[in-house]
Design a protein around this motif. Sequence first.
Motif, PDB file in Angstrom:
ATOM      1  N   ILE A  11       0.863  -1.309   0.154  1.00 39.32           N
ATOM      2  CA  ILE A  11       0.135   0.046   0.029  1.00 39.32           C
ATOM      3  C   ILE A  11       0.977   1.381  -0.084  1.00 39.32           C
ATOM      4  O   ILE A  11       0.798   2.262  -0.716  1.00 39.32           O
ATOM      5  N   LYS A 266      -6.261  -2.085   0.113  1.00 41.73           N
ATOM      6  CA  LYS A 266      -7.221  -1.992   1.387  1.00 41.73           C
ATOM      7  C   LYS A 266      -7.914  -2.829   1.548  1.00 41.73           C
ATOM      8  O   LYS A 266      -8.164  -3.416   2.788  1.00 41.73           O
ATOM      9  N   TYR A 269      -6.000  -5.781   2.813  1.00 45.51           N
ATOM     10  CA  TYR A 269      -5.771  -5.598   4.181  1.00 45.51           C
ATOM     11  C   TYR A 269      -6.711  -5.728   5.263  1.00 45.51           C
ATOM     12  O   TYR A 269      -6.647  -6.296   6.167  1.00 45.51           O
TER      13      TYR A 269
END
Length: 294
Positions: A11, A266, A269
């Motif tokens: 990221i 994201k 994640y």
Amino acid sequence: MASLKEVRNRIQSVSSTQQITKAMKMVAAAKLRRAQDNIIRMRPYAQRLNTILANLTRNADDDIVSDFGVAREVHKVLVIAVTSDRGLAGAFNSNVFKGVNALIAGRYANLPATSISVMAIGKKAHDYYTRKGNIVGNYTHVFAKLSFETVREAAEVAMDGFRAGTYDEVVMVFNEFRNVATQIIRTEQLLPLVQIEAPAGAALTANVDYLFEPSKEDIVQTLIPQSIKIQLYKAVLESNASEHGARMTAMDKATDNAGELLKELKLTYNRTRQAAITTEILEIVGGAEALAAG
């Protein structure tokens, strides 16, 4: 599944890349504005010069013949490939290479490879054709300080080579600027000037009554070399504007792609984090049940 640390690193890496592509897009946009202004100012001048030259040659006496208008049987060719100094502009440079290769494979298919020389304007073309051999001159400095003077040197080399019989034809391959998102590969014959035509939209005037000073022959012989240099300079300006437009578009797409990738990362994640938390809860519950059972 990747660990949380690996996803966080990805990221951060993609975010940094996105910031770079945004900055490059802004720089390309600023340079494009100046390059676009230059080519917009050049086009009317080049068009008017070609119109005057077309009128002069149509009304000139038969004995007024330019060395650059003599057509010969084609045995040796010079191809002027105009690219950029830098990459990261999408297919901008590769399209020029494809255009040159298509020209050689089509129009000059009957000529041996040693009969075709390439004048590379721009570092990318110079690097590409140096590996292939038979390259003429080094014009990687043209875009460092783009001006008519820097391009004139290349034009004079081509003109001297044609006049001396080193080349029987000189052809340019470059990107023509239409708009930010559109660049068109153009293949234009620079020499010989077998028949000078006025540009599209410019009317020729029949039997124009010009006053010549010092003489008609001197004027024609001066305008023709100047016109050839202007044609090459215009092609380089077109390529310069096209480069910045192509890079702006490429960096805009790269920024959007980075944004999409960030969304996916994201989401990955969050899923990985949720899975890790769930695993920890299950381990705690399992441990508590084991203690209770003991």
